[in-house]
Motif scaffolding. Structure first.
Motif, mmCIF file in Angstrom:
data_model
loop_
_atom_site.group_PDB
_atom_site.id
_atom_site.type_symbol
_atom_site.label_atom_id
_atom_site.label_comp_id
_atom_site.label_asym_id
_atom_site.label_seq_id
_atom_site.Cartn_x
_atom_site.Cartn_y
_atom_site.Cartn_z
ATOM 1 N N TYR A 1 0.837 -1.205 0.000
ATOM 2 C CA TYR A 1 0.000 0.000 0.000
ATOM 3 C C TYR A 1 0.869 1.252 0.000
ATOM 4 O O TYR A 1 0.604 2.215 -0.734
ATOM 5 C CB TYR A 1 -0.925 -0.014 1.226
ATOM 6 C CG TYR A 1 -1.815 1.194 1.320
ATOM 7 C CD1 TYR A 1 -2.946 1.318 0.515
ATOM 8 C CD2 TYR A 1 -1.511 2.217 2.220
ATOM 9 C CE1 TYR A 1 -3.758 2.433 0.601
ATOM 10 C CE2 TYR A 1 -2.323 3.337 2.310
ATOM 11 C CZ TYR A 1 -3.435 3.440 1.498
ATOM 12 O OH TYR A 1 -4.239 4.555 1.573
ATOM 13 N N SER A 2 1.921 1.242 0.808
ATOM 14 C CA SER A 2 2.830 2.376 0.876
ATOM 15 C C SER A 2 3.571 2.579 -0.450
ATOM 16 O O SER A 2 3.764 3.709 -0.897
ATOM 17 C CB SER A 2 3.822 2.155 2.019
ATOM 18 O OG SER A 2 4.683 3.246 2.148
ATOM 19 N N ILE A 3 3.970 1.491 -1.095
ATOM 20 C CA ILE A 3 4.648 1.581 -2.391
ATOM 21 C C ILE A 3 3.697 2.156 -3.443
ATOM 22 O O ILE A 3 4.094 2.992 -4.266
ATOM 23 C CB ILE A 3 5.185 0.196 -2.808
ATOM 24 C CG1 ILE A 3 6.382 -0.177 -1.946
ATOM 25 C CG2 ILE A 3 5.562 0.174 -4.282
ATOM 26 C CD1 ILE A 3 6.889 -1.585 -2.181
ATOM 27 N N ASN A 4 2.432 1.727 -3.415
ATOM 28 C CA ASN A 4 1.455 2.262 -4.374
ATOM 29 C C ASN A 4 1.261 3.763 -4.187
ATOM 30 O O ASN A 4 1.154 4.514 -5.165
ATOM 31 C CB ASN A 4 0.127 1.524 -4.245
ATOM 32 C CG ASN A 4 0.206 0.102 -4.729
ATOM 33 O OD1 ASN A 4 1.102 -0.250 -5.505
ATOM 34 N ND2 ASN A 4 -0.712 -0.733 -4.276
ATOM 35 N N ASN A 5 1.207 4.217 -2.939
ATOM 36 C CA ASN A 5 1.099 5.655 -2.672
ATOM 37 C C ASN A 5 2.323 6.404 -3.192
ATOM 38 O O ASN A 5 2.204 7.487 -3.762
ATOM 39 C CB ASN A 5 0.927 5.918 -1.174
ATOM 40 C CG ASN A 5 -0.460 5.599 -0.700
ATOM 41 O OD1 ASN A 5 -1.404 5.546 -1.478
ATOM 42 N ND2 ASN A 5 -0.590 5.367 0.601
ATOM 43 N N LEU A 6 3.496 5.830 -2.975
ATOM 44 C CA LEU A 6 4.728 6.451 -3.447
ATOM 45 C C LEU A 6 4.744 6.545 -4.972
ATOM 46 O O LEU A 6 5.108 7.587 -5.535
ATOM 47 C CB LEU A 6 5.941 5.658 -2.951
ATOM 48 C CG LEU A 6 7.312 6.127 -3.432
ATOM 49 C CD1 LEU A 6 7.591 7.548 -2.965
ATOM 50 C CD2 LEU A 6 8.391 5.178 -2.954
ATOM 51 N N GLN A 7 4.317 5.504 -5.647
ATOM 52 C CA GLN A 7 4.299 5.524 -7.104
ATOM 53 C C GLN A 7 3.313 6.564 -7.641
ATOM 54 O O GLN A 7 3.581 7.226 -8.647
ATOM 55 C CB GLN A 7 3.966 4.135 -7.655
ATOM 56 C CG GLN A 7 5.109 3.159 -7.483
ATOM 57 C CD GLN A 7 4.760 1.761 -7.965
ATOM 58 O OE1 GLN A 7 3.591 1.377 -8.003
ATOM 59 N NE2 GLN A 7 5.780 0.989 -8.308
ATOM 60 N N GLU A 8 2.196 6.740 -6.949
ATOM 61 C CA GLU A 8 1.240 7.769 -7.349
ATOM 62 C C GLU A 8 1.815 9.167 -7.150
ATOM 63 O O GLU A 8 1.631 10.049 -7.992
ATOM 64 C CB GLU A 8 -0.056 7.620 -6.568
ATOM 65 C CG GLU A 8 -0.879 6.418 -6.973
ATOM 66 C CD GLU A 8 -2.105 6.214 -6.098
ATOM 67 O OE1 GLU A 8 -2.415 7.101 -5.277
ATOM 68 O OE2 GLU A 8 -2.745 5.153 -6.241
ATOM 69 N N MET A 9 2.540 9.382 -6.049
ATOM 70 C CA MET A 9 3.165 10.689 -5.809
ATOM 71 C C MET A 9 4.221 10.986 -6.869
ATOM 72 O O MET A 9 4.326 12.113 -7.350
ATOM 73 C CB MET A 9 3.776 10.743 -4.407
ATOM 74 C CG MET A 9 2.761 10.826 -3.296
ATOM 75 S SD MET A 9 3.491 11.095 -1.667
ATOM 76 C CE MET A 9 4.241 9.507 -1.343
ATOM 77 N N LEU A 10 5.016 9.981 -7.215
ATOM 78 C CA LEU A 10 6.029 10.181 -8.246
ATOM 79 C C LEU A 10 5.392 10.434 -9.610
ATOM 80 O O LEU A 10 5.883 11.244 -10.398
ATOM 81 C CB LEU A 10 6.963 8.973 -8.307
ATOM 82 C CG LEU A 10 7.904 8.807 -7.115
ATOM 83 C CD1 LEU A 10 8.616 7.462 -7.183
ATOM 84 C CD2 LEU A 10 8.912 9.941 -7.056
ATOM 85 N N ALA A 11 4.288 9.755 -9.888
ATOM 86 C CA ALA A 11 3.589 9.967 -11.160
ATOM 87 C C ALA A 11 3.056 11.398 -11.250
ATOM 88 O O ALA A 11 3.038 11.992 -12.333
ATOM 89 C CB ALA A 11 2.468 8.960 -11.313
ATOM 90 N N ASP A 12 2.627 11.947 -10.125
ATOM 91 C CA ASP A 12 2.164 13.335 -10.117
ATOM 92 C C ASP A 12 3.289 14.306 -10.465
ATOM 93 O O ASP A 12 3.046 15.392 -10.986
ATOM 94 C CB ASP A 12 1.580 13.704 -8.748
ATOM 95 C CG ASP A 12 0.250 13.007 -8.489
ATOM 96 O OD1 ASP A 12 -0.367 12.541 -9.468
ATOM 97 O OD2 ASP A 12 -0.152 12.923 -7.310
ATOM 98 N N GLU A 13 4.533 13.929 -10.163
ATOM 99 C CA GLU A 13 5.697 14.753 -10.507
ATOM 100 C C GLU A 13 6.205 14.468 -11.914
ATOM 101 O O GLU A 13 7.162 15.078 -12.361
ATOM 102 C CB GLU A 13 6.835 14.503 -9.521
ATOM 103 C CG GLU A 13 6.573 14.981 -8.128
ATOM 104 C CD GLU A 13 7.756 14.751 -7.200
ATOM 105 O OE1 GLU A 13 8.898 14.667 -7.700
ATOM 106 O OE2 GLU A 13 7.539 14.657 -5.992
#
Length: 123
Positions: A76-88
């Motif tokens: 779950y934490s990795i998925n959140n991180l990937q979404e944050m990076l995708a926003d950048e």
């Protein structure tokens, strides 16, 4: 006979030429550095951007490892991180494996200007 006779002739134009060459070289160097930096050609600029991002990812994954005890929380934490990076605007593929208490992360991040592949292990 005069005691003070001029034996050498000093050319004052040579200092003008030397200073003009040095100033021209300095201006060309400055403008080429600025042009290359603005186009993203400098390797250290790419490393700093990628390094800054990978350091943040490393800290995030380290804290995730210490705070999460089960694999679902880590995913779950990795998925959140990937979404944050995708926003950048950074594409990321992060997977993990567990070996006892150690968690190993396989991090692949890429952008139009850099690509980072890293393996991180946290206890």
């Amino acid at each position: 006979m005069s005691k003070y006779t001029r034996c050498k002739s000093h050319s004052k134009g040579q200092w003008f030429l030397i200073s003009a060459v040095l100033i021209s070289y300095a201006l060309v160097s400055i403008f080429s550095v600025m042009n290359s930096y603005s186009e993203g050609k400098y390797y250290w600029g790419l490393i700093n951007k990628a390094g800054y991002t990978i350091r943040n990812v490393e800290n995030y994954l380290n804290q995730t490892t210490h705070m999460s005890s089960i694999d679902e929380d880590i995913q779950y934490s990795i998925n959140n991180l990937q979404e944050m990076l995708a926003d950048e605007g950074i594409y990321s593929n992060i997977t993990f494996s567990r070996n006892g208490n150690e968690v190993t992360y396989f991090v692949n991040m890429s952008n139009s200007k850099f690509s980072v592949h890293r393996v991180m292990t946290f206890p």
